[in-house]
Design a protein around this motif. Structure first.
Motif, PDB file in Angstrom:
ATOM      1  N   ASP A  90      -9.972  -3.271  -0.475  1.00 24.80           N
ATOM      2  CA  ASP A  90     -10.435  -3.931  -1.275  1.00 24.80           C
ATOM      3  C   ASP A  90      -9.837  -5.580  -1.180  1.00 24.80           C
ATOM      4  O   ASP A  90     -10.707  -6.726  -1.365  1.00 24.80           O
ATOM      5  CB  ASP A  90      -9.499  -3.959  -2.842  1.00 24.80           C
ATOM      6  CG  ASP A  90     -10.241  -2.598  -3.723  1.00 24.80           C
ATOM      7  OD1 ASP A  90     -11.540  -1.685  -2.919  1.00 24.80           O
ATOM      8  OD2 ASP A  90      -9.128  -1.554  -4.315  1.00 24.80           O
ATOM      9  N   LEU A  94     -12.306  -8.860  -1.486  1.00 25.03           N
ATOM     10  CA  LEU A  94     -11.669 -10.407  -2.779  1.00 25.03           C
ATOM     11  C   LEU A  94     -11.984 -11.117  -1.820  1.00 25.03           C
ATOM     12  O   LEU A  94     -12.187 -12.428  -2.301  1.00 25.03           O
ATOM     13  CB  LEU A  94     -10.135  -9.719  -3.456  1.00 25.03           C
ATOM     14  CG  LEU A  94     -10.433  -8.640  -3.913  1.00 25.03           C
ATOM     15  CD1 LEU A  94      -9.174  -8.350  -4.782  1.00 25.03           C
ATOM     16  CD2 LEU A  94     -11.649  -9.257  -5.295  1.00 25.03           C
ATOM     17  N   ARG A  97     -15.286 -12.202  -1.635  1.00 25.05           N
ATOM     18  CA  ARG A  97     -15.769 -12.554  -2.637  1.00 25.05           C
ATOM     19  C   ARG A  97     -15.454 -14.268  -3.288  1.00 25.05           C
ATOM     20  O   ARG A  97     -15.969 -14.919  -3.747  1.00 25.05           O
ATOM     21  CB  ARG A  97     -15.189 -11.546  -4.057  1.00 25.05           C
ATOM     22  CG  ARG A  97     -15.384 -12.588  -5.845  1.00 25.05           C
ATOM     23  CD  ARG A  97     -14.530 -11.353  -6.603  1.00 25.05           C
ATOM     24  NE  ARG A  97     -15.007 -11.581  -7.621  1.00 25.05           N
ATOM     25  CZ  ARG A  97     -15.081 -12.780  -8.601  1.00 25.05           C
ATOM     26  NH1 ARG A  97     -13.849 -13.645  -8.093  1.00 25.05           N
ATOM     27  NH2 ARG A  97     -14.575 -13.385 -10.212  1.00 25.05           N
ATOM     28  N   ASP A  98     -14.014 -14.419  -2.742  1.00 30.98           N
ATOM     29  CA  ASP A  98     -13.590 -15.550  -2.495  1.00 30.98           C
ATOM     30  C   ASP A  98     -14.789 -16.049  -2.233  1.00 30.98           C
ATOM     31  O   ASP A  98     -14.565 -17.870  -2.180  1.00 30.98           O
ATOM     32  CB  ASP A  98     -11.637 -16.011  -2.421  1.00 30.98           C
ATOM     33  CG  ASP A  98     -10.889 -14.851  -3.042  1.00 30.98           C
ATOM     34  OD1 ASP A  98     -11.460 -14.970  -4.710  1.00 30.98           O
ATOM     35  OD2 ASP A  98      -9.913 -15.028  -2.615  1.00 30.98           O
ATOM     36  N   PHE A 129     -11.713  -6.344  -8.169  1.00 28.48           N
ATOM     37  CA  PHE A 129     -11.788  -7.413  -8.471  1.00 28.48           C
ATOM     38  C   PHE A 129     -11.727  -6.404  -9.695  1.00 28.48           C
ATOM     39  O   PHE A 129      -9.930  -7.041 -10.777  1.00 28.48           O
ATOM     40  CB  PHE A 129     -12.865  -8.523  -8.892  1.00 28.48           C
ATOM     41  CG  PHE A 129     -12.797  -8.707  -9.645  1.00 28.48           C
ATOM     42  CD1 PHE A 129     -12.423 -10.229  -9.020  1.00 28.48           C
ATOM     43  CD2 PHE A 129     -13.021  -9.072 -11.275  1.00 28.48           C
ATOM     44  CE1 PHE A 129     -12.015 -11.145 -10.082  1.00 28.48           C
ATOM     45  CE2 PHE A 129     -11.997  -9.746 -12.264  1.00 28.48           C
ATOM     46  CZ  PHE A 129     -11.649 -10.917 -11.180  1.00 28.48           C
ATOM     47  N   TYR A 132      -7.359  -5.515  -9.219  1.00 28.81           N
ATOM     48  CA  TYR A 132      -6.597  -6.335  -8.736  1.00 28.81           C
ATOM     49  C   TYR A 132      -6.090  -7.153 -10.192  1.00 28.81           C
ATOM     50  O   TYR A 132      -5.383  -7.469  -9.611  1.00 28.81           O
ATOM     51  CB  TYR A 132      -7.696  -7.513  -7.837  1.00 28.81           C
ATOM     52  CG  TYR A 132      -6.859  -8.657  -7.804  1.00 28.81           C
ATOM     53  CD1 TYR A 132      -6.327  -8.961  -7.382  1.00 28.81           C
ATOM     54  CD2 TYR A 132      -8.195  -9.737  -8.362  1.00 28.81           C
ATOM     55  CE1 TYR A 132      -4.973 -10.098  -7.558  1.00 28.81           C
ATOM     56  CE2 TYR A 132      -6.987 -11.201  -8.574  1.00 28.81           C
ATOM     57  CZ  TYR A 132      -5.247 -11.118  -7.724  1.00 28.81           C
ATOM     58  OH  TYR A 132      -5.026 -12.451  -7.315  1.00 28.81           O
TER      59      TYR A 132
END
Length: 747
Positions: A90, A94, A97-98, A129, A132
């Motif tokens: 994960d 992320l 994704r950022d 996400f 998180y």
């Protein structure tokens, strides 16, 4: 900036805008660019297009994005496969994704050349996400940051907002435990900044046992200003059971949401509050749909001291919300009959839902059924009328059961909404309700004729036979067209009789009382369509029979508008094709039905019907009920040992030659058990006593032979009673006396 703070408002906005759009809206055909430069790219391999061979997850993702942007999605597919197989964690997802943004993942997912792997990647990213954003430890840390400096507080609120409604339980739990005004203000301010996602959790908090939580929930809802909260603020604003501080907070919140001047709170009043709550509860009561899917609902959990989200069937949620709102309306004016009726109806409906169609309501102290019994027959009769009007079958069944236990004969003659509710239930479009109404009337034991007595016998007789035939009426001024429509409905499984006028159709409906629906051609005469429908709905015997109006397509909207105030009316487009008509009619009729009766329930209905029919025969109520229609099905049930007794008792109460002959057939049947023949003989003697000897000489001879052949003592005695009713003359009596041998020898 630390990893935990990298999700800022801009990214959050982009993500939620992106994921809210359907995938199909972004679908691509993946056609290569038409420029000369792009054309030349098609001759290059993936390795030629990339500076180096990708190996790490970040490199693979960069390659996929670059190749897709160049129109080389096919070349990107192997790298996407490799990224999926890598099963990255994960944290890595992320980071990707950022760097590339949520829109990039969505674009890949909508590219058909990359599916289904690109869709899998999008789902993995969304799950990462979500985990998180909703991590409890992270949320706790963000809530702690609300007490920090302005920068920390701003970032904390932004990130809490990104998590959505999931943060509300934690904040409310802290409010439940906190006694520090400063901390409470910080937490309340944070809730007010989170907006629409926390409205439903805050509505649930309005029902918390803590006054402080209720007050804060009302204040925050006012600050958010979402109209969805309005309905749930009326009770806190005007209920006398609420403290003044909560009433004031709720009224101020209402004023803000409704754009009223807070200085003129008198514009909001208790009467308006009750009307709003009652109407809303009624809407929930109306939205009955046994096949609806599941939805989420927020409730207060006393053990956890906060709100929790549950997934429940949509119908159960409707009933829960309706019951709560009707109770809140009742708090405003406990003595108002319409609100009492609605609350009791909602309570019975929810209880019925929980136990299921084929199970009786729980009884005993504290149960809803006992509450109905304690409310009295007038209140329960109003519940029945409301349930039928709104088409809510479960609460109608519960009301009928209660009326059978606490009602009086006067209920059969009351004028509630222009007809007796219990009589109207005999024609409600559901077999369960019809049977419940018939048995309730039998429990009331009327001593004089009443409207619907014929219908009671028809319903009980149908229970003996099973489903029985389905019948319908067609009213059409054109004889050929009426016959044609009757044929169409016959093909659909309904025995249909055509009539030419509205008045004739109405008369047939009140006389037959065994029909499933009435079909009216839009242009009928003597009475016209409007008058016929009005009369059918005004009479207790036809008030709940479904009505189908048929005519051309061009009149559909006009007629639906003119008949909208009448329940159970549907318009269909006329056709000579049974398939076309069936497609339109069946959904309408199906929506009025409940699940099929189980075999066990059918057996219970049959046994109960037999019991009540035998009660009519043995209690001298044949002056009210005509048992003649039951004769044929009764004869078929006699071989069943458990049913034979009541079947024979009922047969003995039918004043016909054929009924007496049927009893003779039973006692002369050599295969029938002796105890069954004994009951038949006693009923035959009773029948001859009451109605006279109706059978011929041949059957009399069969009776004499049966008596001579009877070896069983009880059967022989029962047959002797039959022989005695044959009025033997002096010669026969003398012969019998001479042949008699006393059991004890004379000295």
């Amino acid at each position: 900036m630390s990893f935990n703070n990298r999700i800022l408002a801009g990214f959050t906005l982009v993500f939620f805008l992106a994921v809210s759009m359907p995938i199909c809206a972004w679908s691509q055909k993946n056609t290569p660019p038409t420029t000369q430069g792009s054309t030349s790219l098609g001759n290059l391999s993936a390795d030629d297009l990339l500076l180096s061979k990708p190996e790490t997850p970040e490199q693979l993702m960069r390659a996929i994005v670059q190749l897709t942007d160049l129109g080389q999605a096919t070349s990107a597919k192997p790298y996407l496969d490799e990224l999926i197989k890598a099963d990255i964690d994960d944290e890595t997802l992320l980071k990707l994704r950022d760097k590339y943004g949520p829109a990039s993942f969505l674009t890949l997912a909508n590219n058909k050349a990359l599916q289904p792997e690109s869709v899998t990647l999008l789902k993995k990213m969304e799950a990462a996400f979500r985990a998180y954003a909703t991590d409890p430890a992270r949320i706790d840390g963000l809530i702690n940051d609300l007490s920090g400096n302005a920068t920390k507080r701003t970032i904390a609120i932004i990130e809490l907002k990104s998590a959505g409604a999931i943060v509300a339980p934690t904040i409310l739990k802290r409010l439940s435990k906190s006694e520090d005004p400063t901390t409470n203000d910080e937490l309340a301010f944070a809730l007010s900044q989170l907006g629409a996602p926390v409205v439903q959790p805050l509505i649930a908090a309005l029902r918390a046992p803590s006054e402080n939580i209720r007050k804060i929930a009302a204040e925050v809802l006012g600050e958010i200003g979402d109209p969805a909260a309005t309905l749930y603020l009326w009770n806190p604003a005007f209920s006398q059971s609420q403290p003044q501080s909560i009433q004031l907070a709720a009224r101020q919140a209402l004023a803000k949401i409704l754009k009223k001047d807070p200085k003129n709170l008198f514009e909001l009043n208790r009467h308006e509050a009750q009307m709003v709550l009652k109407n809303a509860a009624l809407r929930f009561y109306k939205t009955y749909d046994d096949e609806s899917g599941k939805q989420n609902i927020w409730t207060w959990d006393a053990a956890q001291q906060t709100v929790v989200e549950k997934e429940l069937p949509a119908q159960e949620i409707n009933l829960i919300e309706g019951l709560r709102l009707s109770k809140e309306a009742l708090e405003m004016s406990p003595d108002k009959q319409d609100v009492q009726t609605l609350y009791l109806a909602m309570a019975l409906a929810l209880e019925s839902y929980h136990v299921g169609w084929n199970h009786p309501l729980p009884e005993g102290p504290g149960t809803t059924f006992n509450l109905a019994l304690l409310s009295g027959p007038s209140a329960v009769s109003r519940v029945l009328a409301l349930a039928m009007k709104q088409g809510h079958t479960p609460s109608a069944l519960a009301a009928l059961k209660a009326l059978g236990q606490i009602g009086s004969r006067a209920l059969l003659y009351e004028q509630l909404d222009k007809h007796s509710s219990i009589i109207a239930a005999l024609n409600y479009p559901d077999r369960r309700v019809q049977f419940a109404a018939a048995t309730a009337i039998m429990q009331l034991d009327p001593a004089k004729p009443f409207p619907g007595a014929t219908r009671v016998i028809a319903i009980l007789t149908r229970a003996l036979e099973g489903e029985g035939a389905q019948s319908a009426i067609v009213v059409d001024s054109s004889i050929p067209r009426g016959q044609s429509m009757a044929g169409v409905f016959h093909e659909l499984g309904y025995e249909t009789q055509p009539y030419q006028t509205g008045k004739a159709g109405f008369k047939a409906a009140i006389e037959r009382m065994d029909i499933e629906f009435i079909a009216l051609e839009y242009n009928i005469s003597r009475w016209g369509l409007s008058q016929t429908i009005a009369n059918l709905r005004a009479d207790s015997r036809t008030a709940n029979i479904p009505i189908i109006v048929y005519g051309p397509l061009r009149l559909k909207n006009k007629i639906e508008y003119s008949t909208r105030r009448y329940p159970l009316v549907s318009y269909v487009i006329e056709s000579q094709n049974s398939t076309d008509i069936g497609t339109q009619v069946k959904p309408f009729l199906k929506n009025l039905k409940t699940p099929e009766l189980t075999g066990e329930l059918r057996s219970e209905y049959r046994a109960a019907a037999l019991y009540w029919l035998s009660h009519i025969a043995s209690s001298q109520r044949t002056n009210i009920y005509d048992l003649t229609p039951t004769e044929k099905p009764l004869l078929q049930l006699i071989p069943e040992r458990a049913l034979a007794s009541n079947a024979l008792i009922t047969l003995g109460g039918i004043p016909t030659r054929s009924a007496q002959a049927d009893l003779v057939k039973v006692i002369t049947n050599k295969t029938m058990e002796a105890d069954i023949k004994e009951i038949a003989a006693l009923q035959l003697a009773f029948h001859i006593q009451k109605f006279g000897l109706l059978v011929d000489s041949t059957q009399v001879a069969e009776i004499r032979q049966a008596y001579q052949d009877a070896k069983d003592a009880k059967l022989n005695t029962a047959l002797a009673s039959v022989m005695g009713t044959l009025m033997p003359d002096n010669k026969v009596v003398g012969e019998r006396l001479q042949k008699f041998q006393p059991a004890t020898s004379l000295p």
